[in-house]
Design a protein around this motif. Structure first.
Motif, PDB file in Angstrom:
ATOM      1  N   TYR A  84       8.983  12.032 -13.178  1.00  0.00           N
ATOM      2  CA  TYR A  84       8.667  12.790 -11.976  1.00  0.00           C
ATOM      3  C   TYR A  84       9.613  12.405 -10.842  1.00  0.00           C
ATOM      4  CZ  TYR A  84       4.325  13.215 -14.622  1.00  0.00           C
ATOM      5  OH  TYR A  84       3.405  13.429 -15.616  1.00  0.00           O
ATOM      6  N   GLU A  85       9.830  13.337  -9.949  1.00  0.00           N
ATOM      7  CA  GLU A  85      10.627  13.049  -8.763  1.00  0.00           C
ATOM      8  C   GLU A  85       9.775  12.362  -7.699  1.00  0.00           C
ATOM      9  OE1 GLU A  85      12.721  16.387  -7.301  1.00  0.00           O
ATOM     10  OE2 GLU A  85      13.773  16.793  -9.182  1.00  0.00           O
ATOM     11  N   GLY A  86       8.509  12.740  -7.599  1.00  0.00           N
ATOM     12  CA  GLY A  86       7.618  12.097  -6.658  1.00  0.00           C
ATOM     13  C   GLY A  86       7.049  10.816  -7.243  1.00  0.00           C
ATOM     14  N   ARG A  87       7.351   9.674  -6.625  1.00  0.00           N
ATOM     15  CA  ARG A  87       6.946   8.379  -7.168  1.00  0.00           C
ATOM     16  C   ARG A  87       6.076   7.641  -6.172  1.00  0.00           C
ATOM     17  NH1 ARG A  87      13.188   7.039  -8.647  1.00  0.00           N
ATOM     18  NH2 ARG A  87      13.431   8.502 -10.357  1.00  0.00           N
ATOM     19  N   ALA A  88       5.068   8.303  -5.698  1.00  0.00           N
ATOM     20  CA  ALA A  88       4.197   7.693  -4.702  1.00  0.00           C
ATOM     21  C   ALA A  88       3.218   6.744  -5.372  1.00  0.00           C
ATOM     22  CB  ALA A  88       3.447   8.771  -3.935  1.00  0.00           C
ATOM     23  N   ILE A  89       2.876   5.683  -4.647  1.00  0.00           N
ATOM     24  CA  ILE A  89       1.848   4.749  -5.087  1.00  0.00           C
ATOM     25  C   ILE A  89       1.005   4.402  -3.865  1.00  0.00           C
ATOM     26  CG2 ILE A  89       3.373   2.747  -4.762  1.00  0.00           C
ATOM     27  CD1 ILE A  89       1.883   1.386  -7.082  1.00  0.00           C
ATOM     28  N   SER A  90      -0.290   4.384  -4.026  1.00  0.00           N
ATOM     29  CA  SER A  90      -1.170   4.107  -2.898  1.00  0.00           C
ATOM     30  C   SER A  90      -1.011   2.655  -2.434  1.00  0.00           C
ATOM     31  CB  SER A  90      -2.627   4.369  -3.284  1.00  0.00           C
ATOM     32  OG  SER A  90      -3.057   3.426  -4.256  1.00  0.00           O
ATOM     33  N   TYR A  91      -1.454   2.412  -1.216  1.00  0.00           N
ATOM     34  CA  TYR A  91      -1.393   1.050  -0.681  1.00  0.00           C
ATOM     35  C   TYR A  91      -2.186   0.092  -1.574  1.00  0.00           C
ATOM     36  CZ  TYR A  91      -1.983  -2.863   2.573  1.00  0.00           C
ATOM     37  OH  TYR A  91      -1.984  -4.105   3.138  1.00  0.00           O
ATOM     38  N   ILE A  92      -3.394   0.515  -1.952  1.00  0.00           N
ATOM     39  CA  ILE A  92      -4.223  -0.336  -2.808  1.00  0.00           C
ATOM     40  C   ILE A  92      -3.573  -0.527  -4.171  1.00  0.00           C
ATOM     41  CG2 ILE A  92      -6.487  -0.579  -3.891  1.00  0.00           C
ATOM     42  CD1 ILE A  92      -6.509  -0.898  -0.865  1.00  0.00           C
ATOM     43  N   GLY A  93      -3.008   0.558  -4.716  1.00  0.00           N
ATOM     44  CA  GLY A  93      -2.327   0.449  -6.006  1.00  0.00           C
ATOM     45  C   GLY A  93      -1.126  -0.478  -5.942  1.00  0.00           C
ATOM     46  N   CYS A  94      -0.402  -0.423  -4.835  1.00  0.00           N
ATOM     47  CA  CYS A  94       0.756  -1.297  -4.655  1.00  0.00           C
ATOM     48  C   CYS A  94       0.330  -2.758  -4.599  1.00  0.00           C
ATOM     49  CB  CYS A  94       1.503  -0.904  -3.377  1.00  0.00           C
ATOM     50  SG  CYS A  94       3.015  -1.822  -3.076  1.00  0.00           S
ATOM     51  N   MET A  95      -0.725  -3.043  -3.858  1.00  0.00           N
ATOM     52  CA  MET A  95      -1.215  -4.421  -3.771  1.00  0.00           C
ATOM     53  C   MET A  95      -1.746  -4.909  -5.132  1.00  0.00           C
ATOM     54  SD  MET A  95      -0.577  -5.292  -0.687  1.00  0.00           S
ATOM     55  CE  MET A  95       0.814  -4.138  -0.689  1.00  0.00           C
ATOM     56  N   ALA A  96      -2.378  -3.991  -5.872  1.00  0.00           N
ATOM     57  CA  ALA A  96      -2.884  -4.358  -7.201  1.00  0.00           C
ATOM     58  C   ALA A  96      -1.732  -4.681  -8.149  1.00  0.00           C
ATOM     59  CB  ALA A  96      -3.744  -3.227  -7.769  1.00  0.00           C
TER      60      ALA A  96
END
Length: 322
Positions: A84-96
């Motif tokens: 995918y071109e969009g590679r977003a990760i949530s703040y909580i997901g990033c911390m996890a």
């Protein structure tokens, strides 16, 4: 305490922004991840069988489990992002992801040190090996590795949770890691950067120095062994030292320096986080005769069982035809 952040997600640049290169990465890392999981689980299946029951193989089985989990904390997101071109990760997901990667990485660092201690006792104090490396002690050492990894990762997480993020939110990496996040913080991160070096870098360096010292003592002790004893010991220790070098050298390079990001950081993370967990079972299998013999025994037994099942099925079919 309220978490000081004003953004809800991050955008990960990944290894490349070119679609054709991303497709190549998808295929390569998918293959690497499948080999990693299958290879490490095969090692676990071999070692938890009655064929190999020494403490060294108990530690090796735990290392394979950690490698599988460690790779799983990084590789699936990298593989999915390659599509995918969009590679977003949530703040909580990033911390996890940050907590999981450093938790399992810390466990592996301590576990490799424990395995070096096991080899030191086996080679330098062979007559006392059975009385020293008892099952309760081995289980305790593995528990210490998991506890140490948890505490190490908890400190890292608490350091990052103090940071305010108010934009931009683009992480120049393929994973949520400390140094890229420190660059995005809307505050001075000098002190926190020093804490990261003290927590991650010093732990890597101290454990690597302890491992090196243990192998120096082992090499000195081997001078009094027979040629066959030296060959067997060097075969086992050589595999372990290879794994240690592949894991520790990139880690020391990545975290024993000021909190700045370099272009080579992505390659280092791929090496110790994705490639090394795949190489570990290959190294231990190719360099260890006992593991190779156990593997042959299991495959031979599986082949015999398959032949017996096919023979029984063929007999039943013949009887039903009559």
């Amino acid at each position: 305490m309220e978490i000081p952040y004003n953004i809800t997600d991050f955008f990960i640049l990944g290894l490349s922004q070119k679609p054709e290169v991303q497709r190549v990465f998808f295929v390569v890392f998918l293959i690497v991840y499948v080999i990693t999981v299958c290879g490490n689980m095969l090692i676990v299946a071999i070692i938890f069988s009655p064929i190999l029951a020494s403490p060294m193989y108990f530690f090796l089985a735990n290392l394979s489990i950690v490698d599988t989990l460690y790779s799983s904390s990084l590789a699936p997101k990298l593989i999915a992002d390659s599509l995918y071109e969009g590679r977003a990760i949530s703040y909580i997901g990033c911390m996890a992801q940050l907590f999981g990667a450093h938790f399992l990485g810390g466990v592996e660092i301590i576990l490799l040190t424990v395995m070096a201690y096991d080899r030191y006792v086996a080679i330098c104090r062979p007559l006392h090996y059975a009385t020293i490396m008892t099952r309760p002690l081995c289980a305790c050492l593995v528990g210490v590795a998991w506890l140490g990894g948890f505490l190490h990762s908890l400190v890292q997480l608490l350091l990052v949770l103090q940071l305010p993020f108010c934009g931009p939110n683009v992480i120049d990496h393929f994973v949520c890691d400390l140094y890229p996040l420190l660059e995005l913080a809307c505050t001075d991160t000098y002190v926190i950067g020093l804490c990261v070096v003290a927590n991650s870098g010093v732990i890597c360096l101290l454990n690597f120095l302890m491992l090196t010292a243990s192998y120096i003592l082992i090499l000195r002790s081997l001078r009094g062994h027979s040629a066959e004893g030296r060959r067997k010991a060097l075969s086992t220790c050589g595999a372990h030292f290879t794994v240690v070098t592949l894991f520790f050298v990139p880690c020391v390079f990545s975290y024993m320096r000021p909190s700045i990001t370099l272009s080579i950081d992505k390659s280092m993370a791929v090496f110790y986080g994705i490639l090394t967990p795949m190489l570990n079972p290959l190294i231990y299998t190719l360099r260890n005769e006992e593991v190779k013999n156990a593997l042959r025994t299991i495959f031979h037994a599986a082949g015999n069982c398959s032949w017996i099942m096919n023979t029984k099925a063929g007999t039943q079919n013949n009887c039903s035809c009559k």
